[in-house]
Each structure stands twice: as C-alpha cells, then as structure tokens.
Scaffold this motif. Structure first.
Motif, mmCIF file in Angstrom:
data_model
loop_
_atom_site.group_PDB
_atom_site.id
_atom_site.type_symbol
_atom_site.label_atom_id
_atom_site.label_comp_id
_atom_site.label_asym_id
_atom_site.label_seq_id
_atom_site.Cartn_x
_atom_site.Cartn_y
_atom_site.Cartn_z
ATOM 1 N N ASN A 109 0.838 -1.201 0.000
ATOM 2 C CA ASN A 109 0.000 0.000 0.000
ATOM 3 C C ASN A 109 0.871 1.249 0.000
ATOM 4 N N ASP A 110 0.352 2.312 -0.577
ATOM 5 C CA ASP A 110 1.052 3.596 -0.544
ATOM 6 C C ASP A 110 1.048 4.203 0.849
ATOM 7 N N ARG A 111 -0.007 3.919 1.627
ATOM 8 C CA ARG A 111 -0.134 4.484 2.969
ATOM 9 C C ARG A 111 -0.464 3.376 3.972
ATOM 10 N N ARG A 112 -0.251 3.687 5.218
ATOM 11 C CA ARG A 112 -0.594 2.734 6.291
ATOM 12 C C ARG A 112 -2.122 2.606 6.314
ATOM 13 N N PRO A 113 -2.653 1.377 6.217
ATOM 14 C CA PRO A 113 -4.109 1.178 6.107
ATOM 15 C C PRO A 113 -4.831 1.175 7.450
ATOM 16 N N MET A 114 -4.950 2.335 8.059
ATOM 17 C CA MET A 114 -5.502 2.440 9.419
ATOM 18 C C MET A 114 -6.910 1.846 9.549
ATOM 19 N N PHE A 115 -7.780 2.102 8.577
ATOM 20 C CA PHE A 115 -9.149 1.571 8.665
ATOM 21 C C PHE A 115 -9.185 0.067 8.420
ATOM 22 N N LEU A 116 -8.243 -0.439 7.653
ATOM 23 C CA LEU A 116 -8.176 -1.882 7.396
ATOM 24 C C LEU A 116 -7.852 -2.641 8.679
ATOM 25 N N TYR A 117 -6.986 -2.091 9.514
ATOM 26 C CA TYR A 117 -6.608 -2.780 10.747
ATOM 27 C C TYR A 117 -7.825 -3.111 11.605
ATOM 28 N N GLU A 118 -8.761 -2.182 11.712
ATOM 29 C CA GLU A 118 -9.981 -2.426 12.489
ATOM 30 C C GLU A 118 -10.788 -3.570 11.894
#
Length: 68
Positions: A34-43
């Motif tokens: 991913n280009d960015r850290r997937p904060m919403f994916l972690y949840e």
C-alpha cells in the motif's frame, strides 16, 4: 499471495484486500503493498479475526502481511 494496491485511491485498496481475504485458505498469508498505512483496514482485520504485520518500506510504501 501478493496484492499490489499502490497507486490506487481509497477505498479501493481496502476493498481489494477484503475481497482477496475471502479466498485466503488456512495457513496462507496475504501480502499487500500500500502507498499508505491502512488504518481503517486494521480495524476490519481485527473484527474478522486476522492478524497482521506491517513493515514500512524504503520508498515510503507499506508491506502488510495478513494471516489467521
């Protein structure tokens, strides 16, 4: 299985990742880039019972390994 989500705009990376997880078999690892850290994916992963390991890459992207 490796899924390269770089270059995609949200929410496409998360949608592609969740779709790929539907085909993940026991003891398999899904690796996403991913280009960015997937904060919403972690949840979402936590709710679905998956664990993850995130490694920042030298180019600023993130490598995330997802497993049960």
């Amino acid at each position: 299985m490796i899924l390269d989500n770089r270059g995609l705009e949200p929410p496409q990376p998360m949608m592609r990742t969740l779709a790929a997880l539907e085909n993940l078999k026991k003891n398999e690892i899904l690796t996403i880039m991913n280009d960015r850290r997937p904060m919403f994916l972690y949840e979402q992963l936590e709710e679905l019972g998956y664990k993850q390991r995130t490694e920042p890459q030298e180019d600023g992207s993130f490598k995330i390994e997802i497993f049960k």
